[in-house]
Design a protein around this motif. Structure first.
Motif, PDB file in Angstrom:
ATOM      1  N   ILE A 137      21.423 -11.259  11.531  1.00 46.75           N
ATOM      2  CA  ILE A 137      20.733 -11.705  10.310  1.00 46.75           C
ATOM      3  C   ILE A 137      19.495 -12.504  10.683  1.00 46.75           C
ATOM      4  CG2 ILE A 137      20.927 -13.165   8.269  1.00 46.75           C
ATOM      5  CD1 ILE A 137      23.944 -12.484   8.256  1.00 46.75           C
ATOM      6  N   HIS A 138      19.662 -13.452  11.607  1.00 45.06           N
ATOM      7  CA  HIS A 138      18.534 -14.295  12.022  1.00 45.06           C
ATOM      8  C   HIS A 138      17.435 -13.478  12.693  1.00 45.06           C
ATOM      9  CE1 HIS A 138      21.588 -17.833  12.325  1.00 45.06           C
ATOM     10  NE2 HIS A 138      21.235 -17.584  11.077  1.00 45.06           N
ATOM     11  N   SER A 139      17.829 -12.498  13.514  1.00 42.28           N
ATOM     12  CA  SER A 139      16.856 -11.665  14.211  1.00 42.28           C
ATOM     13  C   SER A 139      16.011 -10.869  13.230  1.00 42.28           C
ATOM     14  CB  SER A 139      17.576 -10.729  15.182  1.00 42.28           C
ATOM     15  OG  SER A 139      16.666  -9.876  15.835  1.00 42.28           O
ATOM     16  N   LEU A 140      16.679 -10.274  12.236  1.00 40.11           N
ATOM     17  CA  LEU A 140      15.938  -9.515  11.227  1.00 40.11           C
ATOM     18  C   LEU A 140      15.012 -10.431  10.438  1.00 40.11           C
ATOM     19  CD1 LEU A 140      15.345  -6.913   9.721  1.00 40.11           C
ATOM     20  CD2 LEU A 140      17.344  -7.365   8.275  1.00 40.11           C
ATOM     21  N   GLU A 141      15.503 -11.599  10.052  1.00 37.43           N
ATOM     22  CA  GLU A 141      14.668 -12.546   9.307  1.00 37.43           C
ATOM     23  C   GLU A 141      13.446 -12.966  10.128  1.00 37.43           C
ATOM     24  OE1 GLU A 141      18.165 -14.712   6.604  1.00 37.43           O
ATOM     25  OE2 GLU A 141      17.388 -15.686   8.410  1.00 37.43           O
ATOM     26  N   SER A 142      13.651 -13.167  11.424  1.00 45.34           N
ATOM     27  CA  SER A 142      12.551 -13.533  12.310  1.00 45.34           C
ATOM     28  C   SER A 142      11.497 -12.437  12.336  1.00 45.34           C
ATOM     29  CB  SER A 142      13.082 -13.795  13.720  1.00 45.34           C
ATOM     30  OG  SER A 142      12.030 -14.038  14.620  1.00 45.34           O
ATOM     31  N   MET A 143      11.930 -11.199  12.435  1.00 48.51           N
ATOM     32  CA  MET A 143      10.994 -10.074  12.430  1.00 48.51           C
ATOM     33  C   MET A 143      10.276  -9.974  11.089  1.00 48.51           C
ATOM     34  SD  MET A 143      10.843  -8.540  15.323  1.00 48.51           S
ATOM     35  CE  MET A 143      11.716  -8.361  16.870  1.00 48.51           C
ATOM     36  N   GLN A 144      11.012 -10.127  10.010  1.00 53.45           N
ATOM     37  CA  GLN A 144      10.414  -9.984   8.674  1.00 53.45           C
ATOM     38  C   GLN A 144       9.342 -11.033   8.407  1.00 53.45           C
ATOM     39  OE1 GLN A 144      14.059 -10.113   6.395  1.00 53.45           O
ATOM     40  NE2 GLN A 144      14.186  -7.868   6.251  1.00 53.45           N
ATOM     41  N   ARG A 145       9.484 -12.218   9.008  1.00 51.87           N
ATOM     42  CA  ARG A 145       8.480 -13.267   8.827  1.00 51.87           C
ATOM     43  C   ARG A 145       7.136 -12.886   9.434  1.00 51.87           C
ATOM     44  NH1 ARG A 145      12.950 -16.771   9.764  1.00 51.87           N
ATOM     45  NH2 ARG A 145      12.452 -16.923  11.984  1.00 51.87           N
ATOM     46  N   ASP A 146       7.150 -11.934  10.364  1.00 53.52           N
ATOM     47  CA  ASP A 146       5.909 -11.546  11.037  1.00 53.52           C
ATOM     48  C   ASP A 146       5.205 -10.372  10.371  1.00 53.52           C
ATOM     49  OD1 ASP A 146       6.187 -13.550  12.874  1.00 53.52           O
ATOM     50  OD2 ASP A 146       7.105 -12.288  14.411  1.00 53.52           O
ATOM     51  N   LYS A 156       2.953  -8.432   7.832  1.00 48.13           N
ATOM     52  CA  LYS A 156       1.687  -8.789   7.156  1.00 48.13           C
ATOM     53  C   LYS A 156       0.901  -9.865   7.918  1.00 48.13           C
ATOM     54  CE  LYS A 156       2.897  -5.884   4.030  1.00 48.13           C
ATOM     55  NZ  LYS A 156       2.395  -4.493   4.157  1.00 48.13           N
ATOM     56  N   LYS A 157       1.262 -10.067   9.194  1.00 48.55           N
ATOM     57  CA  LYS A 157       0.498 -10.971  10.052  1.00 48.55           C
ATOM     58  C   LYS A 157      -0.147 -10.169  11.181  1.00 48.55           C
ATOM     59  CE  LYS A 157       3.530 -14.978   9.277  1.00 48.55           C
ATOM     60  NZ  LYS A 157       4.451 -15.956   9.937  1.00 48.55           N
ATOM     61  N   ILE A 194       0.806  -6.199  11.575  1.00 43.72           N
ATOM     62  CA  ILE A 194       2.185  -5.735  11.442  1.00 43.72           C
ATOM     63  C   ILE A 194       2.433  -5.237  10.020  1.00 43.72           C
ATOM     64  CG2 ILE A 194       4.605  -6.330  11.715  1.00 43.72           C
ATOM     65  CD1 ILE A 194       2.877  -6.428  14.314  1.00 43.72           C
ATOM     66  N   ASP A 195       2.749  -3.963   9.912  1.00 43.26           N
ATOM     67  CA  ASP A 195       3.008  -3.347   8.604  1.00 43.26           C
ATOM     68  C   ASP A 195       4.478  -3.416   8.205  1.00 43.26           C
ATOM     69  OD1 ASP A 195       0.343  -2.250   7.919  1.00 43.26           O
ATOM     70  OD2 ASP A 195       0.635  -1.036   9.722  1.00 43.26           O
ATOM     71  N   SER A 196       5.377  -3.308   9.207  1.00 42.64           N
ATOM     72  CA  SER A 196       6.810  -3.274   8.903  1.00 42.64           C
ATOM     73  C   SER A 196       7.580  -3.650  10.163  1.00 42.64           C
ATOM     74  CB  SER A 196       7.234  -1.885   8.414  1.00 42.64           C
ATOM     75  OG  SER A 196       6.988  -0.911   9.431  1.00 42.64           O
ATOM     76  N   CYS A 197       8.901  -3.623  10.066  1.00 44.96           N
ATOM     77  CA  CYS A 197       9.718  -4.004  11.227  1.00 44.96           C
ATOM     78  C   CYS A 197      11.106  -3.414  11.118  1.00 44.96           C
ATOM     79  CB  CYS A 197       9.803  -5.529  11.337  1.00 44.96           C
ATOM     80  SG  CYS A 197      10.803  -6.298  10.038  1.00 44.96           S
ATOM     81  N   THR A 198      11.782  -3.420  12.257  1.00 42.69           N
ATOM     82  CA  THR A 198      13.224  -3.214  12.299  1.00 42.69           C
ATOM     83  C   THR A 198      13.822  -4.541  12.762  1.00 42.69           C
ATOM     84  OG1 THR A 198      13.310  -2.535  14.621  1.00 42.69           O
ATOM     85  CG2 THR A 198      12.824  -0.816  12.992  1.00 42.69           C
ATOM     86  N   ALA A 199      15.121  -4.563  13.021  1.00 42.44           N
ATOM     87  CA  ALA A 199      15.749  -5.811  13.470  1.00 42.44           C
ATOM     88  C   ALA A 199      15.281  -6.213  14.861  1.00 42.44           C
ATOM     89  CB  ALA A 199      17.264  -5.671  13.450  1.00 42.44           C
ATOM     90  N   GLY A 200      14.718  -5.264  15.621  1.00 42.94           N
ATOM     91  CA  GLY A 200      14.324  -5.591  16.986  1.00 42.94           C
ATOM     92  C   GLY A 200      12.898  -5.253  17.363  1.00 42.94           C
ATOM     93  N   THR A 201      12.129  -4.676  16.427  1.00 39.30           N
ATOM     94  CA  THR A 201      10.794  -4.184  16.770  1.00 39.30           C
ATOM     95  C   THR A 201       9.827  -4.393  15.617  1.00 39.30           C
ATOM     96  OG1 THR A 201      11.827  -2.455  18.133  1.00 39.30           O
ATOM     97  CG2 THR A 201       9.505  -2.183  17.610  1.00 39.30           C
ATOM     98  N   LEU A 202       8.603  -4.796  15.953  1.00 39.40           N
ATOM     99  CA  LEU A 202       7.515  -4.866  14.978  1.00 39.40           C
ATOM    100  C   LEU A 202       6.712  -3.578  15.044  1.00 39.40           C
ATOM    101  CD1 LEU A 202       6.288  -8.517  15.702  1.00 39.40           C
ATOM    102  CD2 LEU A 202       7.783  -7.772  13.846  1.00 39.40           C
ATOM    103  N   LEU A 203       6.302  -3.080  13.885  1.00 38.56           N
ATOM    104  CA  LEU A 203       5.537  -1.833  13.793  1.00 38.56           C
ATOM    105  C   LEU A 203       4.205  -2.125  13.139  1.00 38.56           C
ATOM    106  CD1 LEU A 203       8.520   0.332  12.462  1.00 38.56           C
ATOM    107  CD2 LEU A 203       7.741   0.148  14.835  1.00 38.56           C
ATOM    108  N   GLY A 204       3.112  -1.745  13.802  1.00 37.86           N
ATOM    109  CA  GLY A 204       1.815  -2.102  13.256  1.00 37.86           C
ATOM    110  C   GLY A 204       0.700  -1.145  13.630  1.00 37.86           C
ATOM    111  N   ARG A 205      -0.540  -1.625  13.504  1.00 38.66           N
ATOM    112  CA  ARG A 205      -1.734  -0.823  13.803  1.00 38.66           C
ATOM    113  C   ARG A 205      -2.833  -1.737  14.341  1.00 38.66           C
ATOM    114  NH1 ARG A 205      -4.505  -1.810   8.769  1.00 38.66           N
ATOM    115  NH2 ARG A 205      -2.967  -2.468   7.214  1.00 38.66           N
ATOM    116  N   ILE A 206      -3.669  -1.160  15.180  1.00 35.06           N
ATOM    117  CA  ILE A 206      -4.745  -1.920  15.819  1.00 35.06           C
ATOM    118  C   ILE A 206      -5.809  -2.297  14.791  1.00 35.06           C
ATOM    119  CG2 ILE A 206      -6.584  -1.823  17.555  1.00 35.06           C
ATOM    120  CD1 ILE A 206      -4.822   0.190  19.085  1.00 35.06           C
TER     121      ILE A 206
END
Length: 475
Positions: A400-409, A411-412, A458-470
């Motif tokens: 739960i904490h890991s996913l929340e940590s990823m979700q906070r990032d 749109k940054k 960062i556009d989106s995430c999983t519980a262990g990975t951030l997904l984004g674009r340059i």
């Protein structure tokens, strides 16, 4: 204790075989094959061993069947690692029957404890070498070639291998380990490291800076400073009349270049200082990420573990980190089911994890290790079923904490060091943020290479990975 069994960047490579050299056909007449298990220190040690063997005329191979020498660099921290090593040694013994001249050796932490059993009773190995005896490998190989059993597991009070240039194993050419000290003086009751790696000694800072500079000149853009307890690093430069603490060493490494990222592992909570935290805050290229093992949230259990701090003291240290380094990534180790642990003790560990909300956690249930203080002093009296149930409870909380940590990032925008192609697609890059989070992003039309820095939204995430674009190229 520097136990790395999670699924992060360089930290989950248990049992991998490495080809450290780019070799020309016929360059070497004999070849070696190494598999490493356990902590980052073992992987760094294998790079030292590769250098020693290379100087003796041995090249590397990815294929064990082609090897004249097979080495397993072993770990005694977890029972599972030992079971895996035994299984591999049995497989290699079958391989040796087809190639009688082949030698099989054991390196590292299992060597001292199991030398007699593996050499004489089970006849699984020809060479046994402890972590402080790698310089004796050439003579030991010579002994083994005559049919003798070759052993050197003597511990040293001063060996640091500081003068040996490691051969980078399976290197991505971007990230490298740099060992800054060996051994450990913290007699945690559950840990075998002080008995397998000896007492603590720091490598001289001049050789560390020289190695880091050479890595940077060769194109590397990230180094991880390694030690069982890096914060207790201490070396006196008599020539320049300077005392080098870990904070001062961090600064020296950071000053090699602003383009060089600096990480470190592991920190003992009792030793990490405000001086270290302020140095991290002062230099942008020192990554804002700290691995701070807690092991238990119960004061009673912490005392049995001989961790030398309380729950309240640890929480105060976490608060201080977040005060001086807002947003700093934080990870930990947690053990469930240590000797005499009660449900109340377990709830205190659970509550501490709820408070700290770690970005990453390495979680285990207790397995008694022979030779430790706990094995001698305490009964391993918590049923395995209970240990595993408690472990699953803290794992579920951490997810739960890991996913929340990823979700906070999401749109940054973060500065990311490109390390490699994504494992899933050559059309995507794999990199990490300053806070040690994995980022996957498309290559698009940009002409980039490993070792380049980019700003990634960062556009989106999983519980262990951030997904984004340059969004910006930073080199």
């Amino acid at each position: 204790m520097l136990e790395l069994a999670g699924k992060t960047h360089d930290e989950s490579r248990q049992g991998e075989a490495y080809d450290p050299l780019v070799q020309l056909p016929g360059q070497f007449k004999k070849h070696f094959y190494i598999e490493s298990y356990g902590c980052a220190m073992n992987f760094a040690d294998s790079e030292v061993v590769a250098s020693i063997l290379n100087a003796e005329g041995f090249g590397s191979t990815r294929n064990a069947e082609e090897a004249d020498l097979i080495f397993l660099n072993t770990c005694s921290i977890r029972e599972k690692a030992e079971q895996t090593v035994r299984k591999r040694l049995t497989e290699f013994r079958s391989l040796k029957r087809k190639k009688p001249g082949m030698l099989i050796g054991m390196l590292g932490c299992m060597a001292e404890r199991l030398k007699s059993k593996l050499l004489e009773e089970e006849k699984l190995v020809d060479i046994v070498v402890g972590p402080d005896a790698y310089r004796s490998l050439p003579s030991l190989i010579g002994e083994a070639e005559t049919g003798q059993k070759a052993v050197n597991v003597l511990l040293s009070r001063d060996e640091t291998y500081g003068d040996i240039a490691p051969i980078r194993l399976d290197s991505n050419g971007v990230c490298a380990f740099v060992s800054i000290m060996r051994g450990c003086n913290n007699m945690c009751s559950f840990c075998v490291v002080p008995f397998t790696r000896g007492r603590e000694r720091s490598r001289d800072a001049l050789s560390i800076i020289q190695e880091v500079q050479q890595l940077f000149n060769s194109g590397y853009r990230e180094v991880t400073l390694l030690g069982q307890n890096v914060d207790s690093y201490y070396w006196i430069d008599e020539q320049n009349d300077e005392t080098v603490t870990f904070a001062r060493l961090l600064e020296k490494v950071a000053l090699v270049s602003p383009l060089l990222r600096v990480r470190f592992s592991t920190s003992h909570p009792k030793d990490i200082t405000d001086e270290v935290l302020c140095t991290m805050a002062r230099y942008d290229n020192i990554c804002k990420y700290i691995h701070l093992p807690v092991q238990s949230g119960s004061n009673r259990v912490l005392q049995l573990m001989n961790r030398t701090y309380t729950r309240e003291w640890y929480i105060a240290k976490v608060n201080r980190i977040r005060e001086l380094l807002p947003g700093c990534g934080l990870s930990t180790d947690m053990i469930t089911g240590f000797c005499t642990e009660t449900e109340e003790d377990h709830r205190e560990s659970y509550a501490l994890m709820e408070y700290c909300k770690y970005d990453l956690a390495y979680m285990y249930y207790y397995s008694e290790r022979p030779g430790t203080l706990a094995e001698r002093r305490y009964e391993d009296d918590v049923p395995e079923e209970t240990k595993k149930r408690r472990l699953q409870e803290i794992i579920a909380l951490h997810r739960i904490h890991s996913l929340e940590s990823m979700q906070r990032d999401v749109k940054k925008t973060f500065r990311v060091l490109i390390e490699a192609n994504s494992k899933k697609s050559d059309n995507d890059w794999h990199g990490r943020t300053d806070h040690n989070k994995v980022v996957i992003f498309p290559k698009e039309h940009y002409q980039l290479n490993k070792g380049d820095y980019v700003d990634v939204f960062i556009d989106s995430c999983t519980a262990g990975t951030l997904l984004g674009r340059i969004v910006t190229i930073n080199n």
